[in-house]
Design an enzyme around this catalytic site. Sequence first.
Site, short mmCIF file in Angstrom:
data_model
loop_
_atom_site.label_atom_id
_atom_site.label_comp_id
_atom_site.label_asym_id
_atom_site.label_seq_id
_atom_site.Cartn_x
_atom_site.Cartn_y
_atom_site.Cartn_z
N ASP A 295 0.85 -1.20 0.00
CA ASP A 295 0.00 0.00 0.00
C ASP A 295 0.88 1.25 0.00
O ASP A 295 0.59 2.22 -0.71
CB ASP A 295 -0.91 0.04 1.24
CG ASP A 295 -1.76 -1.20 1.39
OD1 ASP A 295 -1.95 -1.91 0.39
OD2 ASP A 295 -2.21 -1.47 2.51
C1 26A Z 1 -12.39 -6.17 0.44
N1 26A Z 1 -11.19 -6.41 1.22
C2 26A Z 1 -10.91 -7.79 1.48
C3 26A Z 1 -10.38 -5.37 1.63
C4 26A Z 1 -9.22 -5.55 2.41
C5 26A Z 1 -8.44 -4.42 2.70
N2 26A Z 1 -8.74 -3.20 2.26
C6 26A Z 1 -9.85 -3.09 1.53
N3 26A Z 1 -10.66 -4.12 1.22
N4 26A Z 1 -8.63 -6.61 3.01
C7 26A Z 1 -7.52 -6.16 3.62
N5 26A Z 1 -7.40 -4.84 3.45
C8 26A Z 1 -6.37 -3.93 3.96
O1 26A Z 1 -5.14 -4.26 3.43
C9 26A Z 1 -4.18 -3.57 4.23
C10 26A Z 1 -2.83 -4.20 4.07
O2 26A Z 1 -2.42 -4.16 2.76
C11 26A Z 1 -6.19 -4.01 5.46
O3 26A Z 1 -7.10 -3.16 6.12
C12 26A Z 1 -4.73 -3.60 5.65
O4 26A Z 1 -4.60 -2.32 6.22
#
Ligand code: 26A
Length: 340
Positions: A295
């Site tokens: 990210d």
């Molecule tokens: C729809 N999903 C599964 C998600 C996520 C996500 N952010 C948005 N949508 N699943 C995990 N994360 C985020 O990924 C970050 C790490 O790369 C987590 O909240 C975490 O901060």
Amino acid sequence: MASSLEYSLFGLENPLLDYYIAGGEEILAKYGLKANDAILAGDEHMGIYTEACSSYSAGGAAQNSMRAAQYVMPPNSTVFTGCVGNDKFAEMLRESNDKAGLRSEFSVDPDTPTGVCAVVLTKNGANRSLITNLGAANHYKLEHLQKPEVWAFVEKSRVIYVGGYHLTVCVDAILALAKHAAEKNKPFVLNLSAPFIPQFFKDQLDSVMPYADVVICNETEAAAFAESHGVESTDLKDIALAIAGYSKVNNARSRAVVITHGAESTNVAQDGKVTVYTPNRVPAEEVVDTNGAGDAFAGGFIAALAKGQGIDYAITLGHWLGQECIKVSGTTLAEPKKQY
Ligand code: 26A
């Protein structure tokens, strides 16, 4: 005087609060989870949100990227939208975005709690398993994006960034941003986010792909894309070229495909050729928590684009922010700010 970069970067995705669970391997076994994965929670996972929590921190992949982008931009350069509930977790997200200087333009669903992501770290933070309960984030609507006070930020932006995770939520909102970007010849940057997106949300992804001027993904997402799209090769360079070659709406920009690979080299395909960029290695003893490294990379990349820089600089800034991110716990970056 207002900076010319004021609100130059607009982001959309899921505003989530990360919920760090202690207990590592045992928790993975208990809920049948992989050590390094990102999934949507099924009924069988719901118990995980009642397990002991070691800490909370702002999460949501694209929201993390937008905070990281703001870290290397002048004040008031970034704005982010998505849907939250009317609760304490939403307040925590607003506070952390405010602190980072990221403007929150959230829609609020008063009937659904703010989304949460359970983070299970193993191998001293080298592996992270993410289990998301989208909650209110699942209720984002095009109508919110189209409100004049929100759309004004879209109009003002120079670069638009969408996290692919949002493809499970509101494709209409993504397409509205994508079409605006194409019409105004602004870069539209799409992150593939997780292997399950190209695997299980292929149609949604394929409806947006023609608008993507930049596609960012890691090696596992690239492999999942190749498999679901009939790309025979497993070589990341071939996959990058294949993704770059898909049809495109805005022919004024050639597509760049950026495939990161942890501490290994990043491959970038554009105009039929691949360029390899090797990041500096963070010594093992300095690695605290790899959650959010991708990210932060994306954040650096889009910040550079918004500043009008080219791909070389964007990759270098992305690598730097990714490295800074893994030296600290959670998905936030060191304060006071380090200078690139
Ligand atoms: C729809 N999903 C599964 C998600 C996520 C996500 N952010 C948005 N949508 N699943 C995990 N994360 C985020 O990924 C970050 C790490 O790369 C987590 O909240 C975490 O901060």
